[in-house]
Scaffold this motif. Sequence first.
Motif, short mmCIF file in Angstrom:
data_model
loop_
_atom_site.label_atom_id
_atom_site.label_comp_id
_atom_site.label_asym_id
_atom_site.label_seq_id
_atom_site.Cartn_x
_atom_site.Cartn_y
_atom_site.Cartn_z
N GLY A 1 0.79 -1.22 0.00
CA GLY A 1 0.00 0.00 0.00
C GLY A 1 0.82 1.27 0.00
O GLY A 1 0.36 2.31 -0.49
N PRO B 1 -8.53 4.61 -3.86
CA PRO B 1 -8.86 4.82 -2.44
C PRO B 1 -9.41 3.57 -1.77
O PRO B 1 -9.07 3.28 -0.61
CB PRO B 1 -9.90 5.95 -2.49
N LYS B 2 -10.27 2.82 -2.46
CA LYS B 2 -10.80 1.58 -1.88
C LYS B 2 -9.68 0.56 -1.71
O LYS B 2 -9.67 -0.21 -0.73
CB LYS B 2 -11.89 1.01 -2.80
N THR B 3 -8.73 0.57 -2.63
CA THR B 3 -7.59 -0.34 -2.53
C THR B 3 -6.77 -0.06 -1.28
O THR B 3 -6.33 -0.98 -0.59
CB THR B 3 -6.71 -0.22 -3.79
N PHE B 4 -6.57 1.24 -0.96
CA PHE B 4 -5.84 1.59 0.26
C PHE B 4 -6.52 1.02 1.49
O PHE B 4 -5.87 0.47 2.38
CB PHE B 4 -5.76 3.11 0.44
N SER B 5 -7.84 1.19 1.56
CA SER B 5 -8.56 0.72 2.74
C SER B 5 -8.45 -0.79 2.90
O SER B 5 -8.38 -1.30 4.01
CB SER B 5 -10.04 1.14 2.66
N ILE B 6 -8.37 -1.52 1.77
CA ILE B 6 -8.18 -2.98 1.84
C ILE B 6 -6.78 -3.31 2.29
O ILE B 6 -6.58 -4.17 3.16
CB ILE B 6 -8.49 -3.61 0.46
N TRP C 1 -4.70 -1.53 4.07
CA TRP C 1 -4.33 -1.07 5.40
C TRP C 1 -5.34 -1.43 6.49
O TRP C 1 -5.00 -1.42 7.67
CB TRP C 1 -4.11 0.45 5.38
N LEU C 2 -6.59 -1.72 6.11
CA LEU C 2 -7.62 -2.03 7.10
C LEU C 2 -8.20 -3.43 6.96
O LEU C 2 -9.05 -3.82 7.76
CB LEU C 2 -8.76 -1.00 7.02
N GLN D 1 -12.73 -5.31 2.69
CA GLN D 1 -13.74 -4.26 2.81
C GLN D 1 -15.04 -4.65 2.14
O GLN D 1 -15.07 -5.37 1.12
CB GLN D 1 -13.22 -2.96 2.18
N THR E 1 -9.16 -6.23 -5.54
CA THR E 1 -9.20 -4.97 -4.80
C THR E 1 -10.30 -4.04 -5.32
O THR E 1 -10.57 -3.02 -4.69
CB THR E 1 -7.85 -4.25 -4.91
#
Length: 317
Positions: A32, A83-88, A90-91, A94, A181
């Motif tokens: 990420g 942006p959705k890829t980042f949340s996957i 790092w979090l 999703q 992703t």
Amino acid sequence: MMATFNLTSFMNPGSFILLGIPGLEHFHIWIGIPFFIIYLVALAGNSALLYLISMEHSLHEPMFFFLSMLAATDLILCNTCVPKTFSIFWLGPQEITFPGCLTQMFFLHCSFAMDSATLLAMAFDRYIAICFPLRYNTILTRQVITKIVMGIVSRSFCIIFPCVFLLKRLPFCQTLIIPHTYCEHIGIAQLACADISINIWYGFAVPVMTVTSDLILIGISYTLILRAVFNLPSQDARQKALNTCGSHVCVILIFYIPAIFSVLTHRFGHKIPHSFHILIANLYVAIPPALNPIIYGVKTKQIREKIILLFFLKGTQ
């Protein structure tokens, strides 16, 4: 009553789960970081390009108008998925709603189609500029450019929008986990518990035919351009003409080579790990939007001079 409820939930799933890159979950955080840097470069570069072209009257020419359209499309492309890829990354996995998934899929594929058509329009612009320089402004009038833009948007919308209905007609009664992703047409269709032959044929044939026709027309344009260039009387004139096309050729290669590679690996690379396919797909969404403004900023003299004047010399005054 219960049967009706079950049928409704099968036809309209509440949400999907995006897993990320299967097999590389332990590296998601590290993957990420470069994606985040690339995303920031894409945002800053394309926003700066749009601002520069809109503010500088000397850049209000057809070539730079098409370039601003490419930058706007790249912003839509990277903001649709990254942006959705980042949340996957790092979090963790999703959730995304079915309408949200269809919306993401539509803007993703529509952006690709618009990018391809815009590159074709830019090739046509270079063809007119080099082969008919004295008639450039009379051929590419504001009315003609408006028609080209409307054609690009209409074609992209018309070939991608049917995918939404092809997916909405499918019943989903199996797992709603997407090992990716972001949402893409065939990835969603493969989760359905019905025949998806139409989705496969439409999802493969129409985009491939569209991109292939764009590539053929771009090839024809540059064949005619090269023939005209090598018929110029002086070496300086030939060099200047080739330099005006250099940045566009680089962008074409960055856009089409990964796309062709991805199609070939999906079709023939059955032994290639699924995680590699997804990683390449994510790079394809993030890297071209980041590199395009850099290439044009470095290789296009007018933009390079305006960037130096705007961001560097103005700050020293």
